[in-house]
Every structure is written in C-alpha cells, then in structure tokens.
Design a protein around this motif. Structure first.
Motif, PDB file in Angstrom:
ATOM      1  N   GLU A 100      47.613  35.569  38.237  1.00 27.73           N
ATOM      2  CA  GLU A 100      46.398  35.115  37.573  1.00 27.73           C
ATOM      3  C   GLU A 100      45.191  35.921  38.042  1.00 27.73           C
ATOM      4  N   LEU A 101      44.169  35.931  37.214  1.00 31.17           N
ATOM      5  CA  LEU A 101      42.932  36.588  37.611  1.00 31.17           C
ATOM      6  C   LEU A 101      42.319  35.864  38.804  1.00 31.17           C
ATOM      7  N   PRO A 102      41.704  36.585  39.715  1.00 35.44           N
ATOM      8  CA  PRO A 102      41.075  35.941  40.872  1.00 35.44           C
ATOM      9  C   PRO A 102      40.039  34.913  40.442  1.00 35.44           C
ATOM     10  N   SER A 103      39.998  33.810  41.145  1.00 31.39           N
ATOM     11  CA  SER A 103      39.097  32.720  40.760  1.00 31.39           C
ATOM     12  C   SER A 103      37.688  32.879  41.315  1.00 31.39           C
ATOM     13  N   GLY A 104      37.480  33.853  42.180  1.00 31.98           N
ATOM     14  CA  GLY A 104      36.160  33.989  42.796  1.00 31.98           C
ATOM     15  C   GLY A 104      35.396  35.218  42.374  1.00 31.98           C
ATOM     16  N   LEU A 105      35.645  35.711  41.173  1.00 39.01           N
ATOM     17  CA  LEU A 105      34.966  36.930  40.729  1.00 39.01           C
ATOM     18  C   LEU A 105      33.448  36.759  40.633  1.00 39.01           C
ATOM     19  N   ASP A 106      32.994  35.523  40.450  1.00 37.43           N
ATOM     20  CA  ASP A 106      31.550  35.301  40.339  1.00 37.43           C
ATOM     21  C   ASP A 106      30.821  35.553  41.652  1.00 37.43           C
ATOM     22  N   LYS A 107      31.570  35.683  42.759  1.00 36.01           N
ATOM     23  CA  LYS A 107      30.949  35.993  44.042  1.00 36.01           C
ATOM     24  C   LYS A 107      30.534  37.454  44.125  1.00 36.01           C
ATOM     25  N   ASN A 157      47.335  45.489  32.096  1.00 35.55           N
ATOM     26  CA  ASN A 157      48.094  45.070  33.259  1.00 35.55           C
ATOM     27  C   ASN A 157      49.052  43.972  32.821  1.00 35.55           C
ATOM     28  N   ARG A 158      49.450  43.117  33.741  1.00 39.08           N
ATOM     29  CA  ARG A 158      50.379  42.041  33.407  1.00 39.08           C
ATOM     30  C   ARG A 158      49.859  40.699  33.907  1.00 39.08           C
ATOM     31  N   PHE A 159      48.543  40.536  33.831  1.00 35.75           N
ATOM     32  CA  PHE A 159      47.939  39.284  34.261  1.00 35.75           C
ATOM     33  C   PHE A 159      48.329  38.159  33.307  1.00 35.75           C
ATOM     34  N   THR A 160      48.449  36.967  33.866  1.00 39.73           N
ATOM     35  CA  THR A 160      48.819  35.792  33.082  1.00 39.73           C
ATOM     36  C   THR A 160      47.853  34.646  33.378  1.00 39.73           C
ATOM     37  N   GLY A 161      47.996  33.555  32.626  1.00 42.58           N
ATOM     38  CA  GLY A 161      47.195  32.363  32.878  1.00 42.58           C
ATOM     39  C   GLY A 161      45.895  32.345  32.097  1.00 42.58           C
ATOM     40  N   LYS A 181      25.146  38.985  35.554  1.00 44.31           N
ATOM     41  CA  LYS A 181      24.763  40.387  35.387  1.00 44.31           C
ATOM     42  C   LYS A 181      25.828  41.215  34.677  1.00 44.31           C
ATOM     43  N   LEU A 182      26.925  40.577  34.320  1.00 47.22           N
ATOM     44  CA  LEU A 182      28.013  41.294  33.682  1.00 47.22           C
ATOM     45  C   LEU A 182      27.590  41.818  32.309  1.00 47.22           C
ATOM     46  N   GLU A 183      27.805  43.107  32.079  1.00 51.76           N
ATOM     47  CA  GLU A 183      27.454  43.740  30.812  1.00 51.76           C
ATOM     48  C   GLU A 183      28.680  44.073  29.972  1.00 51.76           C
ATOM     49  N   ASP A 184      29.748  44.536  30.620  1.00 52.76           N
ATOM     50  CA  ASP A 184      30.974  44.885  29.903  1.00 52.76           C
ATOM     51  C   ASP A 184      32.179  44.341  30.656  1.00 52.76           C
ATOM     52  N   MET A 185      33.101  43.728  29.899  1.00 53.70           N
ATOM     53  CA  MET A 185      34.322  43.191  30.491  1.00 53.70           C
ATOM     54  C   MET A 185      35.490  43.513  29.579  1.00 53.70           C
ATOM     55  N   PHE A 186      36.527  44.105  30.147  1.00 53.12           N
ATOM     56  CA  PHE A 186      37.714  44.483  29.389  1.00 53.12           C
ATOM     57  C   PHE A 186      38.944  43.848  30.036  1.00 53.12           C
ATOM     58  N   LEU A 187      39.559  42.923  29.316  1.00 50.49           N
ATOM     59  CA  LEU A 187      40.718  42.187  29.839  1.00 50.49           C
ATOM     60  C   LEU A 187      41.906  42.253  28.885  1.00 50.49           C
ATOM     61  N   GLY A 188      41.798  43.030  27.831  1.00 52.75           N
ATOM     62  CA  GLY A 188      42.843  43.088  26.824  1.00 52.75           C
ATOM     63  C   GLY A 188      44.157  43.649  27.297  1.00 52.75           C
ATOM     64  N   TRP A 189      45.194  43.421  26.487  1.00 55.21           N
ATOM     65  CA  TRP A 189      46.527  43.900  26.766  1.00 55.21           C
ATOM     66  C   TRP A 189      47.065  43.364  28.103  1.00 55.21           C
ATOM     67  N   ASN A 190      46.851  42.084  28.296  1.00 62.49           N
ATOM     68  CA  ASN A 190      47.481  41.312  29.347  1.00 62.49           C
ATOM     69  C   ASN A 190      48.168  40.122  28.680  1.00 62.49           C
ATOM     70  N   ASN A 191      48.525  39.130  29.437  1.00 65.09           N
ATOM     71  CA  ASN A 191      49.118  37.908  28.872  1.00 65.09           C
ATOM     72  C   ASN A 191      48.232  36.717  29.195  1.00 65.09           C
ATOM     73  N   LEU A 192      46.932  36.894  28.970  1.00 65.43           N
ATOM     74  CA  LEU A 192      45.954  35.870  29.315  1.00 65.43           C
ATOM     75  C   LEU A 192      45.722  34.910  28.149  1.00 65.43           C
ATOM     76  N   SER A 193      45.350  33.708  28.503  1.00 64.56           N
ATOM     77  CA  SER A 193      44.955  32.717  27.500  1.00 64.56           C
ATOM     78  C   SER A 193      43.442  32.672  27.449  1.00 64.56           C
ATOM     79  N   GLY A 194      42.895  32.770  26.248  1.00 66.82           N
ATOM     80  CA  GLY A 194      41.451  32.719  26.092  1.00 66.82           C
ATOM     81  C   GLY A 194      40.765  34.057  26.233  1.00 66.82           C
ATOM     82  N   ALA A 195      41.564  35.132  26.361  1.00 75.46           N
ATOM     83  CA  ALA A 195      40.971  36.466  26.483  1.00 75.46           C
ATOM     84  C   ALA A 195      40.728  37.089  25.120  1.00 75.46           C
TER      85      ALA A 195
END
Length: 258
Positions: free
Chosen positions: A210-217, A229-233, A244-258
């Motif tokens: 799963e993606l780390p839960s503390g990225l907002d830190k 990658n092969r992230f899930t969850g 402050k996030l301007e660009d986020m790329f999470l595609g081509w994983n197995n994520l829900s809600g991405a």
C-alpha cells in the motif's frame, strides 16, 4: 631577550607555513590520486576527453575538464562529467574526494555497482548518476550524507529494496529513483524526516504494498510520481492534506480511487 623572542617567533612561523604547505600538497595529491583512479576505470572515452586532458604531467587538477576546485581549501569540490559518452565503472577511491559537494556523471554508460565509499563524501549536496547502466543495490551508505539535497539514480538497472537510511537524510529536496528494478515496500514513516522534500519520483519500478500513510508529513512536497509500479489498496486519506502538491502521478498500479 627581545631578539631571541623575535627569532623564535620567526622560526615558529616558518614551521607553521611549511606544515600548512605540506598539508595542502598532501590533500591535493589525495584528490589527484582519486581522480586518476577514476580515470583508470574508464573503458570508453570516444572523445578522448579524460585520456588526453587528465594527465599526471604538465597539468594541474584544477585545469582538468569537469573538475572544479575551491580557492579557499585548494580541494576538489565538484566533478561534472555529464553526457561525455564515458563508459566504465565508478571506483571506490571516489570516496577520497572528501571536499566534494557536487557529483554529476549522468547520461553516460557506467556499469557496475555504486561503491559504498560514496557515503564517505560528507560534504556532498548533489549526487546524479542517472541514465547509466549501473546495477546492484542502492548502498545504505547514501543515507549517511548529512548535506545531500539532490539524489538522482534514475534510469539505471538498480534492484532490491529502497534503503531506509535514505529517508533519514533531512536535507533532501529531490529523490529520483525512477526507471529501475526496485522492489519491496515503502515505509509509512518515510516522510517523518524529510521536511524539505519537494520532489519524489519512483515511477517505473516494481514496488508493492500500500501507499505510505504518512506522505502528508512531507509538507513541502510538490511533485509525486509513483506510477507504473504494483501498489495496491486505497489512497491514504492524509494525501488530501498535501497542500503544496502540484502534480501527482499514481497511474498504472492496482489502487482504488486513483
């Protein structure tokens, strides 16, 4: 008595000057030896840049292409050999360039592993080995570079887990490990000690879990790329706190809600 004191003072001054001069010569010699060891590992130099310019006789280190030296300490502080079509390996002697703050050898064809001795470069701020053919695991020693601001190892053939030690380098502003063969998971507390991080690129690897839960830190984070990658969850809720996030790329994983 006065004359004797003057003579003693003068002799002490000469002694100090000689010692300082010897120290400078010794330090320059150490840097030169490290650079010549680097040159000795070069197997491809089609433009003959190092073979003709980096010579033991007739030139000084500060006149060598790609080498910069400080005027204050007379030590090598930067090595920039980007895009010179060089091939070979990085020798362990690179760790003897103790004043080095800038190391750029990207867009060449270096092979072999990243030597652990790179972790000896305690003044290093900029480390770019991107776009080579480096293999092996990322050394844990890279996490012991207290001044490192940029770490770019992208577009190589590095494998194994991302060293946890890297996430303890609080001075880092950019981490790019994309386009490698890295595996394993990312720790939930990876951002706990990265208050200055602005860019995190780890796309095109084989990271799982799963993606780390503390990225907002990572409160200064502007660019986040974890795609291919092969992230899930599910996406962690705290990701929406990254103001402050301007660009986020999470595609081509197995994520829900991405």
């Amino acid at each position: 008595m006065m004359a004797r004191a003057i003579i003693v003072g003068f002799l002490l001054l000469i002694y100090c000057i000689n010692n300082i001069s010897a120290s400078v010569i010794r330090n320059i010699s150490t840097d030169k030896s490290a650079l010549l060891a680097f040159k000795a590992q070069i197997t491809n130099d089609p433009n003959e840049i190092l073979s003709k310019n980096w010579t033991q006789q007739g030139t000084t280190v500060c006149s060598w292409i790609g080498v910069s030296r400080s005027t204050k300490h007379q030590r090598v502080v930067a090595l920039n050999l980007k895009s010179l079509r060089l091939g070979g390996s990085v020798p362990k002697e690179i760790g003897n360039l103790s004043f080095l703050s800038f190391l750029e050898i990207g867009n060449n064809t270096f092979i072999g592993e990243i030597p652990n001795e790179v972790g000896f470069l305690k003044k290093l701020k900029y480390l770019s080995l991107q776009m080579n053919n480096l293999t092996g695991q990322i050394p844990q020693s890279l996490g012991f570079l207290p001044r490192l601001e940029l770490l770019d190892l992208s577009e190589n053939d590095l494998f194994g887990n991302v060293p946890l030690s890297i996430f303890n380098v609080s001075s880092l502003k950019l981490i790019d490990l994309g386009f490698n063969d890295l595996t394993g998971t990312l720790p939930n507390d990876m951002c706990s000690n990265l208050p200055l991080l602005q860019s995190l690129f780890m796309a095109h690897n084989h990271l799982v879990g799963e993606l780390p839960s503390g990225l907002d830190k990572c409160t200064q984070l502007k660019y986040l790329s974890l795609s291919y990658n092969r992230f899930t969850g599910n996406l962690p809720r705290d990701m929406w706190n990254m103001s402050k996030l301007e660009d986020m790329f999470l595609g081509w994983n197995n994520l829900s809600g991405a």
